[in-house]
Design a protein around this motif. Structure first.
Motif, PDB file in Angstrom:
ATOM      1  N   SER A   2       0.732  -1.241  -0.044  1.00  0.00           N
ATOM      2  CA  SER A   2       0.109  -0.121  -0.219  1.00  0.00           C
ATOM      3  C   SER A   2       0.949   1.214   0.123  1.00  0.00           C
ATOM      4  O   SER A   2       2.015   1.170   0.142  1.00  0.00           O
ATOM      5  CB  SER A   2      -0.717   0.103   1.082  1.00  0.00           C
ATOM      6  OG  SER A   2      -0.229  -0.183   2.495  1.00  0.00           O
ATOM      7  N   LYS A   3       0.215   2.393  -0.038  1.00  0.00           N
ATOM      8  CA  LYS A   3       1.029   3.602   0.158  1.00  0.00           C
ATOM      9  C   LYS A   3       2.109   3.746   1.159  1.00  0.00           C
ATOM     10  O   LYS A   3       1.772   3.279   2.362  1.00  0.00           O
ATOM     11  CB  LYS A   3       0.156   4.805   0.242  1.00  0.00           C
ATOM     12  CG  LYS A   3       0.598   6.136   0.003  1.00  0.00           C
ATOM     13  CD  LYS A   3      -0.541   7.046  -0.034  1.00  0.00           C
ATOM     14  CE  LYS A   3       0.161   8.855  -0.267  1.00  0.00           C
ATOM     15  NZ  LYS A   3       0.764   9.395   0.673  1.00  0.00           N
ATOM     16  N   THR A   5       4.069   5.922   3.768  1.00  0.00           N
ATOM     17  CA  THR A   5       4.077   7.262   4.399  1.00  0.00           C
ATOM     18  C   THR A   5       5.402   7.261   4.996  1.00  0.00           C
ATOM     19  O   THR A   5       6.126   6.322   5.524  1.00  0.00           O
ATOM     20  CB  THR A   5       3.010   7.364   5.169  1.00  0.00           C
ATOM     21  OG1 THR A   5       2.835   6.330   6.147  1.00  0.00           O
ATOM     22  CG2 THR A   5       1.712   7.310   4.543  1.00  0.00           C
ATOM     23  N   THR A  64       6.677   3.790   6.533  1.00  0.00           N
ATOM     24  CA  THR A  64       5.662   2.850   6.817  1.00  0.00           C
ATOM     25  C   THR A  64       4.682   2.496   5.682  1.00  0.00           C
ATOM     26  O   THR A  64       4.421   3.187   4.848  1.00  0.00           O
ATOM     27  CB  THR A  64       4.720   3.349   7.846  1.00  0.00           C
ATOM     28  OG1 THR A  64       3.970   4.592   7.480  1.00  0.00           O
ATOM     29  CG2 THR A  64       5.525   3.649   9.185  1.00  0.00           C
ATOM     30  N   ASP A  65       4.311   1.111   5.788  1.00  0.00           N
ATOM     31  CA  ASP A  65       3.235   0.657   4.778  1.00  0.00           C
ATOM     32  C   ASP A  65       2.081   0.151   5.766  1.00  0.00           C
ATOM     33  O   ASP A  65       1.719  -0.786   6.061  1.00  0.00           O
ATOM     34  CB  ASP A  65       4.157  -0.610   4.185  1.00  0.00           C
ATOM     35  CG  ASP A  65       2.896  -1.260   3.124  1.00  0.00           C
ATOM     36  OD1 ASP A  65       1.744  -0.679   2.721  1.00  0.00           O
ATOM     37  OD2 ASP A  65       3.328  -2.570   2.758  1.00  0.00           O
ATOM     38  N   GLY A  66       1.131   1.394   5.857  1.00  0.00           N
ATOM     39  CA  GLY A  66      -0.040   1.056   6.934  1.00  0.00           C
ATOM     40  C   GLY A  66       0.687   1.051   8.336  1.00  0.00           C
ATOM     41  O   GLY A  66       1.448   2.390   8.519  1.00  0.00           O
ATOM     42  N   GLU A  67       0.699   0.147   9.252  1.00  0.00           N
ATOM     43  CA  GLU A  67       1.113   0.189  10.468  1.00  0.00           C
ATOM     44  C   GLU A  67       2.781  -0.447  10.389  1.00  0.00           C
ATOM     45  O   GLU A  67       3.349  -0.217  11.484  1.00  0.00           O
ATOM     46  CB  GLU A  67       0.312  -0.773  11.505  1.00  0.00           C
ATOM     47  CG  GLU A  67      -1.091   0.074  11.786  1.00  0.00           C
ATOM     48  CD  GLU A  67      -0.822   1.208  12.253  1.00  0.00           C
ATOM     49  OE1 GLU A  67      -0.066   1.516  13.361  1.00  0.00           O
ATOM     50  OE2 GLU A  67      -1.555   2.117  11.733  1.00  0.00           O
ATOM     51  N   ARG A  68       3.254  -0.965   9.328  1.00  0.00           N
ATOM     52  CA  ARG A  68       4.476  -1.748   9.389  1.00  0.00           C
ATOM     53  C   ARG A  68       5.516  -0.754   9.134  1.00  0.00           C
ATOM     54  O   ARG A  68       5.420  -0.188   7.947  1.00  0.00           O
ATOM     55  CB  ARG A  68       4.278  -2.632   8.530  1.00  0.00           C
ATOM     56  CG  ARG A  68       5.530  -3.673   8.472  1.00  0.00           C
ATOM     57  CD  ARG A  68       5.066  -5.004   7.717  1.00  0.00           C
ATOM     58  NE  ARG A  68       4.859  -4.744   6.437  1.00  0.00           N
ATOM     59  CZ  ARG A  68       5.577  -5.210   5.464  1.00  0.00           C
ATOM     60  NH1 ARG A  68       6.556  -5.801   5.447  1.00  0.00           N
ATOM     61  NH2 ARG A  68       5.557  -4.736   4.048  1.00  0.00           N
ATOM     62  N   SER A  90      10.922  -5.587   1.295  1.00  0.00           N
ATOM     63  CA  SER A  90      10.276  -4.326   0.769  1.00  0.00           C
ATOM     64  C   SER A  90      11.434  -3.682  -0.129  1.00  0.00           C
ATOM     65  O   SER A  90      11.122  -2.687  -0.759  1.00  0.00           O
ATOM     66  CB  SER A  90      10.087  -3.432   1.901  1.00  0.00           C
ATOM     67  OG  SER A  90       8.947  -4.003   2.722  1.00  0.00           O
TER      68      SER A  90
END
Length: 157
Positions: A2-3, A5, A64-68, A90
């Protein structure tokens, strides 16, 4: 994925950054460094306090990719990129690009004339891709073991 951040790291991230650091070195960098070098560079018994101090002193940011957390880096007031690590699962998914973009943004905000880093043999192609030049070969002494790396820099200002 996912996006991605980017946010400032907090001391609550220390355990995850330590784990990411160890896993990346032990998987990705393993192709260019031997077992003794890898064990000295990323010992499994490294204390969490090392990363808590790193976060306090160097003020890194995390991807981060979501919470990860999938990567982290920093840029220091003199232009040094001290740490730059992307999770081994990643690699090649835009995490490094996102971190490098933030480094350049921060460098522009700080009006830095250049960025520089002591880059692993493994990361050399990545840094070349982003316009860094090799200044010289270097040998770091990590816990009594020599690790070859490269001083690379990029003029930006």
């Amino acid at each position: 994925m996912s996006k991605i951040t980017i946010r400032p790291a907090t001391t609550h991230d220390a355990r995850w950054l330590l784990k990411l650091y160890q896993q990346t070195i032990r998987t990705v960098n393993r192709k260019d460094y031997n077992k003794i070098q890898v064990n000295c560079w990323a010992p499994l018994d490294m204390e969490i306090e090392v990363f808590e101090r790193y976060i306090d002193l160097k003020q890194p940011f995390v991807a981060t990719d979501g919470e990860r957390i999938v990567g982290y880096s920093d840029v220091q007031p003199d232009g040094l990129i001290d740490h730059f690590y992307c999770h081994h699962k990643s690699q090649g998914q835009g995490v490094g690009r996102a971190l490098m973009n933030v480094i350049h943004e921060k460098a522009n905000e700080m009006a830095l004339p250049k960025l520089y880093s002591f880059v692993s043999i493994t990361a050399k192609p990545f840094y070349l891709h982003f316009g860094f030049d090799i200044v010289r070969e270097n040998e770091a002494n990590v816990r009594g073991v020599g690790l070859k790396n490269l001083l690379m820099e990029k003029e930006i200002g």
